[in-house]
Design a protein around this motif. Structure first.
Motif, mmCIF file in Angstrom:
data_model
loop_
_atom_site.group_PDB
_atom_site.id
_atom_site.type_symbol
_atom_site.label_atom_id
_atom_site.label_comp_id
_atom_site.label_asym_id
_atom_site.label_seq_id
_atom_site.Cartn_x
_atom_site.Cartn_y
_atom_site.Cartn_z
ATOM 1 N N ALA A 431 0.844 -1.196 0.000
ATOM 2 C CA ALA A 431 0.000 0.000 0.000
ATOM 3 C C ALA A 431 0.877 1.243 0.000
ATOM 4 O O ALA A 431 2.053 1.199 0.374
ATOM 5 C CB ALA A 431 -0.925 0.007 1.223
ATOM 6 N N VAL A 432 0.289 2.346 -0.442
ATOM 7 C CA VAL A 432 0.953 3.655 -0.400
ATOM 8 C C VAL A 432 0.116 4.576 0.480
ATOM 9 O O VAL A 432 -1.042 4.281 0.792
ATOM 10 C CB VAL A 432 1.111 4.263 -1.803
ATOM 11 C CG1 VAL A 432 1.880 3.326 -2.713
ATOM 12 C CG2 VAL A 432 -0.262 4.583 -2.426
ATOM 13 N N SER A 433 0.701 5.681 0.893
ATOM 14 C CA SER A 433 -0.037 6.651 1.699
ATOM 15 C C SER A 433 -1.223 7.181 0.910
ATOM 16 O O SER A 433 -1.084 7.576 -0.243
ATOM 17 C CB SER A 433 0.878 7.814 2.095
ATOM 18 O OG SER A 433 1.941 7.369 2.897
ATOM 19 N N ALA A 434 -2.378 7.163 1.536
ATOM 20 C CA ALA A 434 -3.589 7.657 0.880
ATOM 21 C C ALA A 434 -4.535 8.179 1.949
ATOM 22 O O ALA A 434 -4.496 7.737 3.097
ATOM 23 C CB ALA A 434 -4.267 6.554 0.067
ATOM 24 N N GLY A 435 -5.369 9.093 1.582
ATOM 25 C CA GLY A 435 -6.307 9.675 2.539
ATOM 26 C C GLY A 435 -6.609 11.108 2.153
ATOM 27 O O GLY A 435 -6.300 11.555 1.034
ATOM 28 N N ASP A 436 -7.212 11.833 3.070
ATOM 29 C CA ASP A 436 -7.630 13.204 2.806
ATOM 30 C C ASP A 436 -6.535 14.196 3.183
ATOM 31 O O ASP A 436 -5.926 14.094 4.254
ATOM 32 C CB ASP A 436 -8.883 13.546 3.617
ATOM 33 C CG ASP A 436 -10.121 12.812 3.118
ATOM 34 O OD1 ASP A 436 -10.055 12.240 2.014
ATOM 35 O OD2 ASP A 436 -11.141 12.801 3.831
ATOM 36 N N VAL A 437 -6.290 15.135 2.288
ATOM 37 C CA VAL A 437 -5.473 16.310 2.598
ATOM 38 C C VAL A 437 -6.403 17.508 2.514
ATOM 39 O O VAL A 437 -6.998 17.776 1.466
ATOM 40 C CB VAL A 437 -4.289 16.464 1.621
ATOM 41 C CG1 VAL A 437 -3.544 17.765 1.874
ATOM 42 C CG2 VAL A 437 -3.350 15.281 1.743
ATOM 43 N N MET A 438 -6.556 18.216 3.638
ATOM 44 C CA MET A 438 -7.533 19.304 3.705
ATOM 45 C C MET A 438 -6.887 20.648 3.411
ATOM 46 O O MET A 438 -5.812 20.963 3.924
ATOM 47 C CB MET A 438 -8.217 19.302 5.072
ATOM 48 C CG MET A 438 -9.202 18.146 5.200
ATOM 49 S SD MET A 438 -9.788 17.833 6.873
ATOM 50 C CE MET A 438 -8.495 16.778 7.495
ATOM 51 N N ILE A 439 -7.552 21.419 2.559
ATOM 52 C CA ILE A 439 -7.063 22.736 2.158
ATOM 53 C C ILE A 439 -7.926 23.794 2.838
ATOM 54 O O ILE A 439 -9.144 23.818 2.671
ATOM 55 C CB ILE A 439 -7.134 22.928 0.621
ATOM 56 C CG1 ILE A 439 -6.487 21.744 -0.107
ATOM 57 C CG2 ILE A 439 -6.491 24.244 0.223
ATOM 58 C CD1 ILE A 439 -5.027 21.576 0.110
ATOM 59 N N ASP A 440 -7.275 24.661 3.602
ATOM 60 C CA ASP A 440 -7.970 25.747 4.300
ATOM 61 C C ASP A 440 -7.232 27.031 3.971
ATOM 62 O O ASP A 440 -6.162 27.306 4.516
ATOM 63 C CB ASP A 440 -7.973 25.484 5.804
ATOM 64 C CG ASP A 440 -8.795 26.522 6.570
ATOM 65 O OD1 ASP A 440 -9.332 27.441 5.928
ATOM 66 O OD2 ASP A 440 -8.883 26.419 7.805
ATOM 67 N N GLY A 441 -7.788 27.816 3.035
ATOM 68 C CA GLY A 441 -7.084 29.020 2.591
ATOM 69 C C GLY A 441 -5.796 28.628 1.891
ATOM 70 O O GLY A 441 -5.784 27.809 0.976
ATOM 71 N N ASN A 442 -4.667 29.188 2.349
ATOM 72 C CA ASN A 442 -3.372 28.853 1.774
ATOM 73 C C ASN A 442 -2.723 27.660 2.463
ATOM 74 O O ASN A 442 -1.646 27.224 2.069
ATOM 75 C CB ASN A 442 -2.424 30.062 1.871
ATOM 76 C CG ASN A 442 -2.856 31.194 0.968
ATOM 77 O OD1 ASN A 442 -3.413 30.954 -0.100
ATOM 78 N ND2 ASN A 442 -2.617 32.420 1.383
ATOM 79 N N ALA A 443 -3.353 27.166 3.526
ATOM 80 C CA ALA A 443 -2.776 26.058 4.282
ATOM 81 C C ALA A 443 -3.109 24.736 3.609
ATOM 82 O O ALA A 443 -4.256 24.466 3.280
ATOM 83 C CB ALA A 443 -3.312 26.063 5.711
ATOM 84 N N ILE A 444 -2.075 23.925 3.385
ATOM 85 C CA ILE A 444 -2.249 22.636 2.733
ATOM 86 C C ILE A 444 -1.820 21.544 3.698
ATOM 87 O O ILE A 444 -0.646 21.442 4.058
ATOM 88 C CB ILE A 444 -1.413 22.538 1.444
ATOM 89 C CG1 ILE A 444 -1.807 23.659 0.471
ATOM 90 C CG2 ILE A 444 -1.582 21.173 0.793
ATOM 91 C CD1 ILE A 444 -0.941 23.722 -0.754
ATOM 92 N N GLY A 445 -2.769 20.759 4.164
ATOM 93 C CA GLY A 445 -2.443 19.584 4.949
ATOM 94 C C GLY A 445 -2.202 19.815 6.421
ATOM 95 O O GLY A 445 -2.034 18.861 7.166
ATOM 96 N N ASP A 446 -2.162 21.097 6.891
ATOM 97 C CA ASP A 446 -1.937 21.288 8.322
ATOM 98 C C ASP A 446 -3.248 21.388 9.099
ATOM 99 O O ASP A 446 -3.251 21.687 10.281
ATOM 100 C CB ASP A 446 -1.056 22.511 8.590
ATOM 101 C CG ASP A 446 -1.669 23.815 8.103
ATOM 102 O OD1 ASP A 446 -2.747 23.753 7.463
ATOM 103 O OD2 ASP A 446 -1.082 24.880 8.350
ATOM 104 N N VAL A 447 -4.367 21.165 8.399
ATOM 105 C CA VAL A 447 -5.659 21.069 9.074
ATOM 106 C C VAL A 447 -5.964 19.587 9.232
ATOM 107 O O VAL A 447 -6.479 18.940 8.334
ATOM 108 C CB VAL A 447 -6.771 21.762 8.260
ATOM 109 C CG1 VAL A 447 -8.087 21.666 9.003
ATOM 110 C CG2 VAL A 447 -6.412 23.211 7.996
ATOM 111 N N GLY A 448 -5.612 19.051 10.388
ATOM 112 C CA GLY A 448 -5.812 17.624 10.631
ATOM 113 C C GLY A 448 -6.956 17.375 11.581
ATOM 114 O O GLY A 448 -7.762 18.266 11.883
ATOM 115 N N ASN A 449 -7.021 16.153 12.080
ATOM 116 C CA ASN A 449 -8.131 15.773 12.955
ATOM 117 C C ASN A 449 -8.158 16.570 14.246
ATOM 118 O O ASN A 449 -9.222 16.874 14.788
ATOM 119 C CB ASN A 449 -8.047 14.271 13.269
ATOM 120 C CG ASN A 449 -8.347 13.416 12.058
ATOM 121 O OD1 ASN A 449 -9.094 13.840 11.179
ATOM 122 N ND2 ASN A 449 -7.774 12.236 11.998
#
Length: 553
Positions: A431-449
């Motif tokens: 398997a490879v890394s897969a899942g949701d990457v959330m975009i909030d404004g200019n922030a990419i991926g630092d909006v986590g659970n």
């Protein structure tokens, strides 16, 4: 002998975010690069894209990105991929122009220009793997499926599709080409499943067009049409109905303006006359019965625009008595509650709501019988249902078995699972890394659970802020605790709770200062723990508690 593996990074067990990988020997072929819009609980998130770390790590092996159509669920994640991997992008003329709109809107890749226009007659040889295309029917012109020809058989990705015998030329399926691909031998079929759990016949586009024209002709007042900006089939039907009924069309959204102007320039949308479209500032020159307002809202979501219209916060339009709000899109399941609330708001403002789904079954995706026809035309050895929730993927699998496919030749993939073709069969191969990457404004991926959990707490129970000043050397409180709260309790009726909270904080800090050890994080933790317990005992709520401990010098 070729080495073949298939991996899904998105678009399975969910709606949208389509991205699939075919690896053939050393080359990676990326099929679509889509996004999806956030679920209700993803507070503050703008869009969600696939985790593309595997592609970033292997960018030197990517032969290209092959786009099936111009909707956000197929092209919306492209700027984020290109920001890390400058790879060629292939698509039809309209698809490429719409993809450029997404790319130009992202500062990091707005100068990217490695785009290649292809059509159903294009064949590209990537050193042993020949990529070709076939026309499909969807709600946007120039939708294409992708064929990867390998020595072990064709790998076919349908993209979003349905079958409609009345479709116009730019939307029509090439049945002869599908039969040809089937005769050539299909090893694996990745096929759209978004409407697989329905056997109800989807209305043809000619029937939808007649319904829209009739509804508009029957209404005497102003009409506000809510549609998805990139559903050009529906927008063309609105334009045709406006011309037939003597109305003018006002475009109110930035997205729809860009998309419509692009489609008109490429002759993918046609206007009966140039005066059909007017600007919002020109509306006052016309009577209500002469106007159609086409609202798509931000990023193609019209419901939010209708809500603003109903409460007088829209830039151009306020719903009033005599208005018909005509929703000609099928809202996603996640948006049904939102649509119901907005309907109430529209009626309160004096408008009337009609959904096209009240009269017709409308979808850009084929039902179970369409999927069976695709299987019968292509005769695949293996089927991978994609693009849909699990229940739809499962329904697709059952429909395939009903036309003779063996259960062991049907795989409902999980995101990230690598399916490798070995010894005449597809088997899991890691398997490879897969899942949701959330975009909030200019922030990419630092909006986590954790961030989403905090936002949920703030939205439900509010925030409780504590401020206190201490002198660490003298082990005493310099300024006693002050508390501030928002969204937690009504202050005028809860002064006792606030006073007792302050006393509890003072006591906690005084006791801590008498100890031998001192750690700022430990002190804040004790304040938070004691206050959380007290507030829950008093209110049965758990607000977000933010202790601010300052040191006097």
């Amino acid at each position: 002998m070729s080495n073949i593996s298939l991996t899904t990074l998105g678009g399975v067990r969910e709606n949208g975010k389509n991205m699939y990988i075919a690896e053939i020997d050393e080359s990676i072929f990326v099929l679509d690069a889509g996004l999806k819009y956030p679920e209700n609980e993803q507070l503050g998130v703008d869009v969600v894209i696939p985790n593309m770390d595997y592609l970033f790590e292997n960018s030197d092996r990517i032969a290209g990105v092959f786009l099936t159509h111009g909707h956000a669920d197929a092209i919306g994640a492209l700027p984020y991929l290109l920001a890390e991997a400058k790879v060629p992008v292939f698509g039809s003329e309209l698809t490429i122009e719409l993809a450029k709109l997404f790319v130009k809107g992202n500062d990091t890749v707005k100068k990217f220009n490695d785009f290649h226009i292809i059509d159903e007659n294009t064949e590209i040889d990537f050193g042993g793997t020949v990529v070709s295309f076939f026309r499909t029917t969807h709600s946007i012109p120039e939708s294409l499926g992708v064929v990867l020809k390998t020595p072990k058989g064709n790998i076919v990705y349908t993209g979003d599709f349905k079958f409609d015998q009345t479709a116009s030329e730019s939307y029509a399926t090439d049945f002869a080409r599908l039969a040809e691909i089937g005769r050539d031998g299909v090893l694996a079929l990745l096929s759209d499943s978004a409407n697989a759990d329905s056997n109800i016949q989807v209305a043809s586009e000619s029937e939808v067009g007649d319904e829209i024209t009739q509804t508009i002709a029957d209404w005497d007042g102003r009409i506000i049409v809510a549609a998805v900006a990139s559903n050009l089939s529906r927008i063309q039907q609105v334009f045709d109905a406006a011309a037939e009924t003597g109305r003018r069309v006002v475009l109110t959204g930035f997205d729809v303006e860009n998309i419509v102007r692009t489609a008109i320039r490429l002759k993918k949308l046609s206007l009966a006359n140039e005066s059909l479209l007017i600007k919002p500032k020109e509306m006052s020159r016309f009577e209500d019965h002469e106007l159609i307002i086409l609202e798509t809202g931000r990023m193609g979501e019209p419901i939010n625009g209708l809500r603003k219209m109903s409460v007088g916060r829209h830039r151009y339009v306020e719903i009033k008595d005599g208005d018909l709000v005509y929703i000609v899109t099928t809202p996603s399941t996640a948006k049904e509650a939102v649509v119901a609330r907005v309907e109430n708001m529209i009626y309160q403002a004096g408008g009337v709501v009609k959904l096209i789904t009240q009269s017709l079954r409308v979808s850009g995706h084929g039902n179970a019988r369409d999927l069976q026809l695709m299987i019968n035309l292509l005769q695949p050895k293996y089927l991978f249902p994609v693009q849909g929730e699990y229940r739809e993927l499962d329904a697709h699998a059952k429909a395939a078995m009903a036309v003779g496919m063996l259960p062991e030749h049907i795989f409902i993939p999980k995101k990230g699972t690598i399916m490798s073709y070995e010894h005449g069969d597809f088997v899991p191969a890691g398997a490879v890394s897969a899942g949701d990457v959330m975009i909030d404004g200019n922030a990419i991926g630092d909006v986590g659970n954790v961030v989403l959990r905090d936002r949920k707490v703030l939205s439900e129970d509010g925030i409780f802020i504590v401020a206190i000043t201490v002198n660490r050397r003298e082990k005493k409180i310099v300024a006693k605790a002050r508390v501030h709260t928002r969204g937690f309790i009504y202050l005028k009726k809860s002064r006792d709770i606030l006073r007792e909270s302050s006393e509890l904080i003072n006591q906690t800090v005084e006791e801590y200062l008498q100890g031998d050890d001192f750690d700022w994080a430990d002190l804040k933790g004790k304040v938070r723990d004691n206050l959380t317990k007290y507030l829950f005992d008093q209110t049965k709520r758990r607000p977000a508690i933010l202790p601010v401990v300052m040191e006097a010098k």
